[in-house]
Design a protein around this motif. Sequence first.
Motif, PDB file in Angstrom:
ATOM      1  N   LEU A   1      -0.807  -4.837   2.581  1.00  0.00           N
ATOM      2  CA  LEU A   1      -1.832  -5.137   1.584  1.00  0.00           C
ATOM      3  C   LEU A   1      -1.138  -5.176   0.228  1.00  0.00           C
ATOM      4  CD1 LEU A   1      -4.569  -2.658   2.869  1.00  0.00           C
ATOM      5  CD2 LEU A   1      -4.229  -5.048   3.532  1.00  0.00           C
TER       6      LEU A   1
ATOM      7  N   SER B   1      -4.473  -9.047  -2.819  1.00  0.00           N
ATOM      8  CA  SER B   1      -5.700  -8.677  -3.511  1.00  0.00           C
ATOM      9  C   SER B   1      -6.044  -9.696  -4.590  1.00  0.00           C
ATOM     10  CB  SER B   1      -5.566  -7.295  -4.150  1.00  0.00           C
ATOM     11  OG  SER B   1      -6.695  -7.032  -4.979  1.00  0.00           O
TER      12      SER B   1
ATOM     13  N   THR C   1     -10.758  -5.057  -2.191  1.00  0.00           N
ATOM     14  CA  THR C   1     -11.294  -3.887  -1.497  1.00  0.00           C
ATOM     15  C   THR C   1     -12.765  -3.645  -1.767  1.00  0.00           C
ATOM     16  OG1 THR C   1     -10.596  -2.396  -3.294  1.00  0.00           O
ATOM     17  CG2 THR C   1      -9.039  -2.761  -1.490  1.00  0.00           C
ATOM     18  N   LYS C   2     -13.270  -4.106  -2.906  1.00  0.00           N
ATOM     19  CA  LYS C   2     -14.677  -3.885  -3.250  1.00  0.00           C
ATOM     20  C   LYS C   2     -15.587  -4.978  -2.696  1.00  0.00           C
ATOM     21  CE  LYS C   2     -13.560  -0.268  -5.684  1.00  0.00           C
ATOM     22  NZ  LYS C   2     -13.828   1.092  -5.143  1.00  0.00           N
TER      23      LYS C   2
ATOM     24  N   ARG D   1      -9.646   0.987   7.438  1.00  0.00           N
ATOM     25  CA  ARG D   1      -9.749  -0.201   8.279  1.00  0.00           C
ATOM     26  C   ARG D   1      -8.751  -0.203   9.439  1.00  0.00           C
ATOM     27  NH1 ARG D   1     -14.307  -3.332   7.387  1.00  0.00           N
ATOM     28  NH2 ARG D   1     -14.947  -3.013   5.224  1.00  0.00           N
TER      29      ARG D   1
ATOM     30  N   TYR E   1      -7.894   1.969   1.625  1.00  0.00           N
ATOM     31  CA  TYR E   1      -8.603   0.882   2.304  1.00  0.00           C
ATOM     32  C   TYR E   1      -7.988   0.629   3.685  1.00  0.00           C
ATOM     33  CZ  TYR E   1     -10.414  -3.896   3.066  1.00  0.00           C
ATOM     34  OH  TYR E   1     -11.010  -5.018   3.584  1.00  0.00           O
TER      35      TYR E   1
ATOM     36  N   LEU F   1      -5.294   0.512  -2.090  1.00  0.00           N
ATOM     37  CA  LEU F   1      -5.003  -0.287  -0.900  1.00  0.00           C
ATOM     38  C   LEU F   1      -4.674   0.602   0.301  1.00  0.00           C
ATOM     39  CD1 LEU F   1      -2.798  -3.155  -2.401  1.00  0.00           C
ATOM     40  CD2 LEU F   1      -5.222  -3.244  -1.803  1.00  0.00           C
TER      41      LEU F   1
ATOM     42  N   CYS G   1     -15.033 -10.509   3.062  1.00  0.00           N
ATOM     43  CA  CYS G   1     -13.765  -9.785   3.276  1.00  0.00           C
ATOM     44  C   CYS G   1     -13.779  -8.844   4.475  1.00  0.00           C
ATOM     45  CB  CYS G   1     -13.365  -9.027   2.013  1.00  0.00           C
ATOM     46  SG  CYS G   1     -13.067 -10.085   0.576  1.00  0.00           S
TER      47      CYS G   1
ATOM     48  N   GLN H   1       0.805  -1.226   0.000  1.00  0.00           N
ATOM     49  CA  GLN H   1       0.000   0.000   0.000  1.00  0.00           C
ATOM     50  C   GLN H   1       0.835   1.272   0.000  1.00  0.00           C
ATOM     51  OE1 GLN H   1       0.224  -2.268   2.532  1.00  0.00           O
ATOM     52  NE2 GLN H   1      -0.720  -1.487   4.415  1.00  0.00           N
TER      53      GLN H   1
ATOM     54  N   ASP I   1      -7.222  -2.897  -7.521  1.00  0.00           N
ATOM     55  CA  ASP I   1      -6.611  -2.507  -6.249  1.00  0.00           C
ATOM     56  C   ASP I   1      -5.170  -2.040  -6.450  1.00  0.00           C
ATOM     57  OD1 ASP I   1      -8.940  -3.102  -4.910  1.00  0.00           O
ATOM     58  OD2 ASP I   1      -8.331  -5.147  -4.439  1.00  0.00           O
TER      59      ASP I   1
ATOM     60  N   THR J   1     -11.205  -9.208   7.565  1.00  0.00           N
ATOM     61  CA  THR J   1     -10.326  -8.091   7.916  1.00  0.00           C
ATOM     62  C   THR J   1     -10.520  -7.674   9.368  1.00  0.00           C
ATOM     63  OG1 THR J   1     -10.312  -7.275   5.624  1.00  0.00           O
ATOM     64  CG2 THR J   1      -9.698  -5.714   7.345  1.00  0.00           C
TER      65      THR J   1
END
Length: 235
Positions: free
Chosen positions: A158, A131, A99-100, A149, A145, A142, A105, A77, A137, A109
């Motif tokens: 990531l 990913s 991520t989507k 998170r 995301y 990332l 997921c 990331q 992504d 996570t």
Amino acid sequence: MGIRSYSRILFCSLVLISILVGCSKDPKEEYSEEITDFSLPQKDKLPLYYGKDLQPVWERKDSHKPREISKFIMKDQENQDVSEGSCKGKITVVSFFFTKCAGICPTITNNLSLVQKQFEADPSIQILSFSATPNLDSPQVLKEYGSKRKIHYEKWKLLTGDQKEIYALARDSFNADTAIPKEDAKKKLTENDFLHSDHVYLLDSQLRLRGIYNGKMRSSIQELNSDIEVLKREL
């Protein structure tokens, strides 16, 4: 349920079957070594995994090579290179996500954040999440995301990269796309298709697979944390 719990259940089942059929012999005398190796977990020791079926074995008497993570090079990331070399000398937790994803997921996570929290101050423990949609992504996606998170970069990478490389790694190292839904069972899947599972994987400092867990179940992640403590004694 973790693989060690399942192994204990399997061995107890073998004993029960022996009793029901009036057999007084030791199950190890009645069943093949592969079955009894699988079903006899050893206290304070994690198995190695072998073969296409990821058979867990606590004691291996031959020279077969156990499953381990294959070579890779990805971007994290922060757009930095990460390879399998970053796993050497460390204990690594591996997962696959995108991520989507609005299904499993986020749950996985959230559960992995328990690992991050428990081992935050321990530099020998890391998490790598690959990913499954690397074309969507990018490192920047990332990073965003991870920020949402509360993923800490030093602890949890990531990863994105070449799609074929990620899919090959998932299949060859972890069997990570073997749970094919019934509606897709008759479809002819290609190397461009990837159905990632809800499993989380544990690697030791020699890159070998040492545990498989249900990422959706908090109890399984708690077992993962306990198993990490077991592996730490091997470092």
